[in-house]
Design a protein around this motif. Structure first.
Motif, short mmCIF file in Angstrom:
data_model
loop_
_atom_site.label_atom_id
_atom_site.label_comp_id
_atom_site.label_asym_id
_atom_site.label_seq_id
_atom_site.Cartn_x
_atom_site.Cartn_y
_atom_site.Cartn_z
N TYR A 1 0.84 -1.08 -0.03
CA TYR A 1 -0.08 -0.03 0.04
C TYR A 1 0.86 1.44 0.09
N ARG B 1 -5.20 6.10 -3.51
CA ARG B 1 -6.32 6.79 -4.06
C ARG B 1 -7.39 5.82 -4.38
N LYS B 2 -7.08 4.52 -4.78
CA LYS B 2 -8.14 3.59 -5.01
C LYS B 2 -9.12 3.16 -3.74
N VAL B 3 -8.26 3.07 -2.58
CA VAL B 3 -8.89 2.81 -1.40
C VAL B 3 -9.67 3.94 -1.01
N GLY C 1 -10.93 6.86 -2.69
CA GLY C 1 -11.56 7.65 -3.66
C GLY C 1 -11.23 8.64 -4.14
N ASP C 2 -12.08 9.42 -4.89
CA ASP C 2 -11.78 10.89 -5.53
C ASP C 2 -11.50 11.88 -4.55
N ALA D 1 -1.53 5.39 -6.44
CA ALA D 1 -2.42 4.85 -7.19
C ALA D 1 -3.41 3.96 -6.09
N ARG D 2 -2.79 3.15 -5.43
CA ARG D 2 -3.29 2.01 -4.41
C ARG D 2 -4.19 2.95 -3.44
#
Length: 872
Positions: free
Chosen positions: A204, A211-213, A215-216, A208-209
């Protein structure tokens, strides 16, 4: 009966003993106060810097007081405590509020307990004498057992009041914290929108990961890295730069000194500045006045004592030519992600509500991963070394630190026990043959030894502890200085409670009766029951020393004033050091200051029903501390570390220690006195106290560290509503009115109290407001007390500042600007020309006087090294 007779001969505290303690302390306190009154008039920088200092924003300043000896007292008294909330910090305001609450508790305790317990104790037909007749020990347990019910029921009333005060203030704090942190002044800060995750798994450590967890709503991600080599380079660069600056100043002052000597010898000459030609040799102007062998030099070896002797200015320029490009390259590599990652991540969100949501949810499916989490940490308070610690190291470190602190308490018990024994030295000298010589000491001196010496010795002993506690906090893995202060507050309070109170009480009372118990073990319970209250005599002396001596010392700050004056006049050899000494205010260390007063309050609460006289001295002592700290916080000190007010609920909860200890002591005393009825009633009240404490903790604790979604949504809605033109006009008028009020000395907002801001339509009386804080000190009411600063809260940071906010200091550190004084010969101009090829340097804002002293404008012009305060 003979043993009982010996017990009756146990020495009691006398009025003369209290006088011998009070008299010298009162003299010292009077001297301190007189010094303060005199120095306050002529040394505004040290005794009222917050009224004018240029390093403070206008909104952070306090109104100036009249400059007479006594005419400042009235205006000072009229400034409300809420002024510190609106012009300094939440911590500063809550610190003052805590002192005021402890004064109220002690004073109300006097009003409740004295009218009942003083007559009950004084007519108890016991064997005590002097002031001890006012304590529990004067009751004859054989003939007056029913009098113990008075102590029981009065303890119920008083400790019930204390528990209600803790609950009431906890509710007040929760509502104030929510109003404060949800105000635009705080909600838009980057620290309020940033969450720190530690013990992050390697997979982690990827933007990118992350931001994926989450969100925006994620705006920026800072994955922390190992910067040891860069740290060393930056440290070396800064040390070399400061050495160069000192050498340049030394060269200029030496040249000017020789010029002044030549002027005096030749009786006048031209003072015009000489401008060196563009192609002039480096140092040519200085060489006219300073021979080559007199230029600043140093040795390159260990501590500058060994090694090759070099010209400092030339050597530093050469070193900086090497270091500055190397640092720039290393910083650029870090910013591009070329570094070894460590298991911690800062994540900035678009809004405070998004950050709170990420803070309150479970971030990872494995135990101890991405946990614990922290919100509200500013970049300047991060303990970067703690971010490298893995989850298993953190656990081991925590237990190791707790073990060390436990050992420290045990070790410290030895000297503290000695101090406790000294408070009863006359009795011990009667019983121990090799101490008989102490009885030949004059009674006045012996009174000073028993009354004054233990309190002074204890104060000195305790001053050595907080530094150790802070070091332990950092070693345990606390990631921020605010967390370090909170750790220190808990640890130092435990230390104070055990050492200053429990150990002292046990040794002071046990040393009085130990020889009698050895002679006749059967009377142990009755002797301890009778003599335990006499341990309170030490704390009467302790409160006198603290309340008069220490409080006047806090106000006068004589030692600090002398150190400041000496360092500013004689030890500040560069313009930078002059400015640093002048512009930086002293800061309050909450973790080491607050536990001292919490412990005093706990002692007074513990002895309230046993020896209620202690409450009177505690009221006076805490009241004097409140006034002294009130002046300092308004006019002298600053807040360097912001815990977001968390020092307050911790201190409130620690007051329960006094309630528990008192209840257990009373249960023990009733048991030794074989008073079954009062014993059963106190056991029942102890159970009630435990249940009340657990209920309060379960209800309040979640609100101490989290902001509720309901209020967050309401704040967002209100922000949208306030964008209407009518509302903006109202805000603008209110802001202008606020600024005008500041100029007059007291802003309208400062005069607001929780009473004034209560729901207008209900107009409650005093008792209604006191008994219903959830209604009359609610979120809506306290919103009116939080600061509404004139700064643009929607545009606090430039893109660069926000982008670099949570980089390690060495990554965002820029090359320092050197600051040297301008001289009449033009030497500084030539040095600026030559040195600026390597590092930024200026000679603006400081000059050399005819006496070769540094001189700069302390009030009207900002110096070149001034940096605007950023509200992270």
């Amino acid at each position: 009966m003979s043993s009982q007779g010996e017990a009756a001969n146990t020495p009691s505290a006398s009025a003369s003993s209290l006088y011998l303690t009070l008299a010298p302390v009162a003299v010292v306190a009077g001297a301190y106060f007189a010094i303060f009154l005199v120095l306050r008039k002529s040394h505004r920088r040290y005794y009222a810097p917050r009224t004018y200092l240029g390093s403070l924003r206008q909104s952070e300043r306090s109104p100036a007081l009249p400059n007479g000896l006594f005419n400042w007292i009235g205006p000072f008294w009229k400034i409300p405590d809420i002024h510190s909330l609106q012009h300094q910090s939440l911590d500063a305001y809550l610190f003052l509020r805590f002192l005021r609450i402890t004064v109220v508790i002690s004073f109300v305790g006097c009003c409740i307990l004295w009218p009942v317990l003083f007559p009950v104790n004084a007519t108890g037909h016991g064997s005590s004498t002097q002031v001890d007749i006012l304590s529990y020990s004067h009751i004859n347990r054989d003939t007056e057992p029913n009098r113990y019910y008075a102590h029981t029921f009065m303890a119920w009333i008083f400790y019930g009041f204390v528990m209600y005060m803790v609950m009431r203030e906890s509710i007040f704090y929760v509502n104030l914290r929510q109003a404060f942190l949800l105000s635009p002044f705080y909600a838009n800060r980057i620290s309020s929108r940033t969450v720190l995750f530690i013990s992050v798994p390697d997979e982690y450590l990827d933007e990118a990961r992350i931001r994926k967890v989450f969100g925006d709503s994620v705006r920026n991600v800072w994955i922390n890295g190992d910067t040891d080599k860069l740290d060393d380079l930056v440290k070396e660069r800064d040390e070399v730069a400061m050495r160069l600056e000192k050498a340049e100043v030394k060269l200029i002052k030496l040249a000017n000194e020789n010029r002044l000597k030549a002027l005096k010898k030749n009786k006048g000459s031209s003072n015009e500045v000489t401008e060196a030609p563009a192609d002039a040799e480096s140092g040519s102007l200085a060489a006219r006045w300073v021979p080559e062998k007199k230029r600043p030099t140093h040795r390159t070896g260990l501590l500058g004592l060994v090694g090759k002797k070099v010209d400092t200015i030339n050597w530093c320029r050469t070193e900086l030519e090497r270091l500055i490009p190397a640092i720039d390259t290393a910083q650029n590599e870090y910013r591009t992600g070329n570094y070894k990652k460590i298991p911690s991540v800062f994540v900035e969100f678009a809004h405070q509500s998004d950050a709170e949501s990420a803070y309150q949810v479970l971030a990872h499916h494995q135990a101890l991963r991405m946990s614990p989490k922290y919100i509200g940490i500013t970049p300047g308070e991060v303990v970067w070394s703690a971010l490298k610690v893995s989850w298993w190291q953190r656990i081991i470190r925590r237990f190791a630190v707790l073990g060390f602190i436990t050992a420290l308490i045990i070790f410290w018990a030895i000297p503290v026990a000695v101090v406790g024994i000294i408070s009863n030295v006359s009795y011990i000298a009667n019983k121990v043959f090799f101490l008989h010589w102490l009885l030949s000491i004059p009674s006045i001196v012996l009174g000073l030894i028993q009354g004054l010496l233990p309190g002074v010795a204890l104060s000195i002993l305790m001053s050595l502890v907080p530094v150790i506690m802070r070091l332990c906090a950092k070693l345990s893995g606390e990631p921020s200085l605010s967390r370090v202060e909170l750790f220190t507050q808990n640890a130092y309070f435990a230390f104070q409670l055990i050492q200053v109170f429990l150990i002292m009480t046990i040794t002071s009372s046990a040393s009085t009766v130990v020889t009698q118990i050895i002679q006749n073990p059967g009377i142990a319970t009755s002797l301890l029951s009778e003599n335990l209250p006499k341990a309170s005599n030490f704390y009467i002396s302790y409160f006198i020393i603290q309340g008069l001596g220490a409080a006047s010392g806090v106000l006068a700050q004589v030692v600090g004033f002398l150190i400041f004056s000496l360092m500013y006049k004689y030890l500040s050899g560069t313009p930078r050091s002059l400015y640093t000494q002048w512009a930086n205010l002293s800061a309050v260390s909450w973790g080491s200051v607050l536990p001292v007063y919490t412990n005093i309050a706990v002692i007074s609460i513990t002895y309230a029903a046993i020896a209620p006289l202690v409450l009177g001295f505690a009221t006076v002592g805490l009241g004097l501390f409140y006034l002294a700290w009130r002046y300092n916080i308004f006019f002298v000190t600053d807040t360097a570390i912001d815990t977001r007010g968390l020092i307050y609920p911790r201190a409130l909860k620690q007051l329960f220690s006094g309630i528990y200890i008192s209840e257990i002591c009373m249960i023990g005393i009733f048991a030794t006195s074989v008073a079954i009825g009062p014993l059963v009633l106190m056991v029942a009240f102890l159970i009630f106290t435990i249940l009340f404490h657990l209920t309060i903790n379960s209800a309040i604790d979640p609100l101490l560290y989290n902001l509720p979604r309901s209020l967050g949504a309401e704040a967002e809605s209100k922000k949208f509503h306030e964008s209407s033109p009518t509302r903006n006009d109202t805000q603008s008028a209110a802001r202008n009115g606020h600024q005008a009020g500041v100029q007059d000395g007291l802003a309208d907002a400062e005069k607001v109290s929780s009473d004034d801001t209560a729901v207008a339509k209900k107009k409650p009386n005093f008792f209604t407001k006191f008994l219903k804080p959830w209604q009359y000190c609610d979120y809506e009411t306290l919103q009116k007390l939080v600061p509404h600063d004139a700064i643009d809260t929607s545009n606090l940071y430039s893109d660069e500042i926000e982008r670099n906010a949570y980089y390690p200091p060495s990554v965002s550190s820029s090359t320092p600007l050197l600051w040297i004084p301008e001289d009449p010969m033009g030497v500084s101009k030539q040095e600026v020309r030559d040195t600026s090829k390597v590092i930024p340097i200026t000679d603006e804002g400081c000059t050399l006087t005819d006496k070769n002293k540094l001189e700069w404008d302390t009030e009207t012009v900002r110096p070149p090294v001034w940096e605007e305060k950023i509200y992270y």
